[in-house]
Design a protein around this motif. Structure first.
Motif, PDB file in Angstrom:
ATOM      1  N   UNK A  37     -43.813 -11.609 -45.357  1.00 45.41           N
ATOM      2  CA  UNK A  37     -44.978 -12.317 -44.816  1.00 45.41           C
ATOM      3  C   UNK A  37     -44.563 -13.713 -44.342  1.00 45.41           C
ATOM      4  N   UNK A  38     -43.809 -14.411 -45.177  1.00 43.57           N
ATOM      5  CA  UNK A  38     -43.366 -15.763 -44.820  1.00 43.57           C
ATOM      6  C   UNK A  38     -42.426 -15.743 -43.622  1.00 43.57           C
ATOM      7  N   UNK A  39     -41.540 -14.757 -43.582  1.00 49.52           N
ATOM      8  CA  UNK A  39     -40.613 -14.672 -42.456  1.00 49.52           C
ATOM      9  C   UNK A  39     -41.365 -14.377 -41.161  1.00 49.52           C
ATOM     10  N   UNK A  40     -42.403 -13.568 -41.227  1.00 50.02           N
ATOM     11  CA  UNK A  40     -43.221 -13.334 -40.032  1.00 50.02           C
ATOM     12  C   UNK A  40     -43.808 -14.646 -39.541  1.00 50.02           C
ATOM     13  N   UNK A  41     -44.307 -15.460 -40.465  1.00 53.13           N
ATOM     14  CA  UNK A  41     -44.857 -16.771 -40.106  1.00 53.13           C
ATOM     15  C   UNK A  41     -43.794 -17.629 -39.437  1.00 53.13           C
ATOM     16  N   UNK A  42     -42.601 -17.626 -39.994  1.00 52.30           N
ATOM     17  CA  UNK A  42     -41.489 -18.395 -39.422  1.00 52.30           C
ATOM     18  C   UNK A  42     -41.221 -17.931 -37.994  1.00 52.30           C
ATOM     19  N   UNK A  43     -41.108 -16.632 -37.809  1.00 51.34           N
ATOM     20  CA  UNK A  43     -40.815 -16.111 -36.469  1.00 51.34           C
ATOM     21  C   UNK A  43     -41.905 -16.489 -35.470  1.00 51.34           C
ATOM     22  N   UNK A  44     -43.154 -16.407 -35.893  1.00 55.08           N
ATOM     23  CA  UNK A  44     -44.233 -16.800 -34.977  1.00 55.08           C
ATOM     24  C   UNK A  44     -44.131 -18.280 -34.625  1.00 55.08           C
ATOM     25  N   UNK A  45     -43.801 -19.115 -35.587  1.00 49.70           N
ATOM     26  CA  UNK A  45     -43.638 -20.545 -35.298  1.00 49.70           C
ATOM     27  C   UNK A  45     -42.475 -20.798 -34.347  1.00 49.70           C
ATOM     28  N   UNK A  46     -41.468 -19.938 -34.416  1.00 47.46           N
ATOM     29  CA  UNK A  46     -40.307 -20.061 -33.527  1.00 47.46           C
ATOM     30  C   UNK A  46     -40.535 -19.354 -32.189  1.00 47.46           C
ATOM     31  N   UNK A  47     -41.759 -18.876 -31.969  1.00 44.18           N
ATOM     32  CA  UNK A  47     -42.126 -18.167 -30.730  1.00 44.18           C
ATOM     33  C   UNK A  47     -41.333 -16.871 -30.573  1.00 44.18           C
ATOM     34  N   UNK A  48     -41.024 -16.240 -31.711  1.00 46.37           N
ATOM     35  CA  UNK A  48     -40.311 -14.957 -31.710  1.00 46.37           C
ATOM     36  C   UNK A  48     -41.308 -13.870 -32.115  1.00 46.37           C
ATOM     37  N   UNK A  49     -42.256 -13.614 -31.205  1.00 44.94           N
ATOM     38  CA  UNK A  49     -43.362 -12.710 -31.488  1.00 44.94           C
ATOM     39  C   UNK A  49     -42.892 -11.309 -31.865  1.00 44.94           C
TER      40      UNK A  49
END
Length: 78
Positions: A37-49
């Motif tokens: 869950x946290x890694x998904x959040x990280x990826x979204x913040x990095x614009x890695x949808x």
């Protein structure tokens, strides 16, 4: 403890160190739902949808597997 450190990094907007920590954690504990869950959040913040979506799909799969393992409640009629 490493997961807690990664969530603190994420809260402090240290996204790249959080990403590295979470990816490392998940190499060792692939079924750690909260880390996904946290890694998904990280990826979204990095614009890695695409990567974020993949992590969310993993979370959904792990949650479904956990639900299947739960004992089925029997319905009793009186």
């Amino acid at each position: 403890m490493r997961y807690q450190q990664a969530t603190i990094q994420l809260a402090e907007n240290k996204v790249e160190p959080a990403r590295l920590s979470l990816e490392s954690i998940l190499k060792e504990a692939a079924k750690f739902v909260e880390a996904h869950v946290s890694l998904a959040t990280v990826y979204y913040r990095l614009k890695r949808k695409t990567d974020g979506d993949r992590e969310r799909a993993i979370v959904q799969q792990l949650n479904a597997e956990a639900q299947e393992k739960q004992p089925k409640g029997e319905v009793t009629r009186q």
